[in-house]
Structure formats: C-alpha cells, structure tokens
Scaffold this motif. Structure first.
Motif, PDB file in Angstrom:
ATOM      1  N   ARG A  76      44.521  38.662  39.799  1.00 37.82           N
ATOM      2  CA  ARG A  76      45.678  37.875  39.659  1.00 37.82           C
ATOM      3  C   ARG A  76      46.399  38.083  41.071  1.00 37.82           C
ATOM      4  O   ARG A  76      46.965  36.934  41.429  1.00 37.82           O
ATOM      5  N   HIS A  77      46.197  38.734  41.829  1.00 40.94           N
ATOM      6  CA  HIS A  77      46.691  39.049  43.109  1.00 40.94           C
ATOM      7  C   HIS A  77      46.011  38.035  44.044  1.00 40.94           C
ATOM      8  O   HIS A  77      46.728  37.433  44.990  1.00 40.94           O
ATOM      9  N   TRP A  78      44.692  37.778  43.913  1.00 43.40           N
ATOM     10  CA  TRP A  78      43.936  36.881  44.622  1.00 43.40           C
ATOM     11  C   TRP A  78      44.245  35.464  44.326  1.00 43.40           C
ATOM     12  O   TRP A  78      44.533  34.514  45.191  1.00 43.40           O
ATOM     13  N   ILE A  79      44.717  35.046  43.171  1.00 42.15           N
ATOM     14  CA  ILE A  79      45.293  33.926  42.601  1.00 42.15           C
ATOM     15  C   ILE A  79      46.565  33.763  42.974  1.00 42.15           C
ATOM     16  O   ILE A  79      46.951  32.677  43.760  1.00 42.15           O
ATOM     17  N   MET A  80      47.316  34.642  43.162  1.00 38.37           N
ATOM     18  CA  MET A  80      48.739  34.586  43.669  1.00 38.37           C
ATOM     19  C   MET A  80      48.620  34.188  45.353  1.00 38.37           C
ATOM     20  O   MET A  80      49.423  33.555  45.881  1.00 38.37           O
ATOM     21  N   LEU A  81      47.622  34.741  45.957  1.00 41.48           N
ATOM     22  CA  LEU A  81      47.646  34.643  47.282  1.00 41.48           C
ATOM     23  C   LEU A  81      47.032  33.029  47.661  1.00 41.48           C
ATOM     24  O   LEU A  81      47.627  32.444  48.439  1.00 41.48           O
ATOM     25  N   PHE A  82      46.061  32.624  46.816  1.00 43.14           N
ATOM     26  CA  PHE A  82      45.668  31.353  46.866  1.00 43.14           C
ATOM     27  C   PHE A  82      46.777  30.414  46.577  1.00 43.14           C
ATOM     28  O   PHE A  82      46.800  29.570  47.359  1.00 43.14           O
TER      29      PHE A  82
ATOM     30  N   PHE B  89      49.093  42.445  50.946  1.00 43.30           N
ATOM     31  CA  PHE B  89      49.351  42.787  49.627  1.00 43.30           C
ATOM     32  C   PHE B  89      48.068  42.623  48.545  1.00 43.30           C
ATOM     33  O   PHE B  89      47.880  43.697  47.988  1.00 43.30           O
ATOM     34  N   ALA B  90      47.494  41.472  48.701  1.00 42.28           N
ATOM     35  CA  ALA B  90      46.398  41.242  47.950  1.00 42.28           C
ATOM     36  C   ALA B  90      45.322  42.449  48.064  1.00 42.28           C
ATOM     37  O   ALA B  90      44.557  42.840  47.080  1.00 42.28           O
ATOM     38  N   LEU B  91      45.003  42.525  49.375  1.00 41.29           N
ATOM     39  CA  LEU B  91      43.990  43.593  49.602  1.00 41.29           C
ATOM     40  C   LEU B  91      44.311  44.838  49.125  1.00 41.29           C
ATOM     41  O   LEU B  91      43.616  45.831  48.621  1.00 41.29           O
ATOM     42  N   SER B  92      45.663  45.295  49.331  1.00 38.21           N
ATOM     43  CA  SER B  92      46.015  46.587  48.811  1.00 38.21           C
ATOM     44  C   SER B  92      45.725  46.970  47.309  1.00 38.21           C
ATOM     45  O   SER B  92      45.264  47.583  46.910  1.00 38.21           O
ATOM     46  N   LEU B  93      46.149  45.892  46.780  1.00 34.40           N
ATOM     47  CA  LEU B  93      45.881  45.874  45.264  1.00 34.40           C
ATOM     48  C   LEU B  93      44.539  45.981  44.882  1.00 34.40           C
ATOM     49  O   LEU B  93      44.209  46.586  43.882  1.00 34.40           O
ATOM     50  N   GLU B  94      43.797  45.192  45.610  1.00 33.82           N
ATOM     51  CA  GLU B  94      42.465  45.235  45.396  1.00 33.82           C
ATOM     52  C   GLU B  94      41.793  46.686  45.505  1.00 33.82           C
ATOM     53  O   GLU B  94      41.010  47.189  44.834  1.00 33.82           O
ATOM     54  N   MET B  95      42.267  47.118  46.394  1.00 29.67           N
ATOM     55  CA  MET B  95      41.701  48.723  47.100  1.00 29.67           C
ATOM     56  C   MET B  95      42.097  49.638  45.879  1.00 29.67           C
ATOM     57  O   MET B  95      41.385  50.517  45.418  1.00 29.67           O
ATOM     58  N   ILE B  96      43.633  49.422  45.304  1.00 27.81           N
ATOM     59  CA  ILE B  96      44.008  50.323  44.080  1.00 27.81           C
ATOM     60  C   ILE B  96      43.106  49.959  42.648  1.00 27.81           C
ATOM     61  O   ILE B  96      42.782  50.863  42.240  1.00 27.81           O
TER      62      ILE B  96
END
Length: 124
Positions: free
Chosen positions: A81-87, A26-33
């Motif tokens: 924020r998506h990486w923070i959520m993953l962490f 999910f985080a990787l997908s958002l990072e790509m977007i």
C-alpha cells in the motif's frame, strides 16, 4: 512574479519534487519494516483461516474469502500500500506540476526561464 531562489532555478515546482522524495523515503522505510517482519510469499492455510474468521461478521461476503488466492491478493495489496500511495502522490503532483509549468509559460512568456524543468531537475 516568477519564483526564484533555492531549487526554483531548476524546476517550476520544487516543493512538489520534495514531497515526492518525502513519500519515497516513507515508502522505503515501510518496505524495510515489512521485509523484517513479514514474508510475503509465505501465506499458509492457517493464515487464510484466521483471516476468514476475522471477517465472520461480514457473513454476506464471506464466500468471497474462501478462495486462498483472493486472500493472498488482498494481503499483497496490503503489503504494498505504501508503494501504491507513492504512485498516487507522484502521479497527482506530476499532473499539477505540468499544469503549473504551462501556466507560468503562458503568463510570463519569454521572461520565464526556458531551461527550467517542470518537476525533476535536469529531466522533466
């Protein structure tokens, strides 16, 4: 009863490991977007002015947003924020996996497979 089958022969909490993988994807997908639509290091004065204007209804705290570096920090946090959520998810599930593993070891003792890891197969 000791769980068996699937990834349970590798780890105590395979469902936690799977959830972390899901959040990573999910985080990787958002990072790509985000990388396709935004340029993180290109926040100019007009962007800052637009952001300050959008906060105009919060007049008592508006002076905080006069500093462009604060705005850039807020935007950088928003963009990551998506990486923070993953962490957060990985940390929370790692602690839970540790506690679950300890419970199984105490509860079942020598009957619990000694080669079984807590969360990550062949590692931890």
């Amino acid at each position: 009863k000791i769980p068996t089958g699937g990834w349970f022969h590798l780890v105590t909490c395979p469902h936690y490991f799977s959830e972390i993988i899901i959040y990573f994807c999910f985080a990787l997908s958002l990072e790509m977007i985000n990388s396709n639509h935004f340029e993180r290091d290109r926040v100019n004065s007009s962007d800052v002015a637009a952001i300050i204007k959008s906060f105009s209804s919060y007049a008592p705290i508006l002076h905080v947003f006069e500093n462009e570096s604060i705005i850039k920090s807020i935007i950088a946090t928003y963009m990551t924020r998506h990486w923070i959520m993953l962490f957060w998810v990985a940390t929370n599930l790692s602690i839970s996996a540790q506690k679950s593993h300890e419970w199984y070891v105490v509860r079942f003792g020598n009957d619990y497979p000694s080669q079984r890891r807590r969360l990550v197969p062949h590692m931890w």
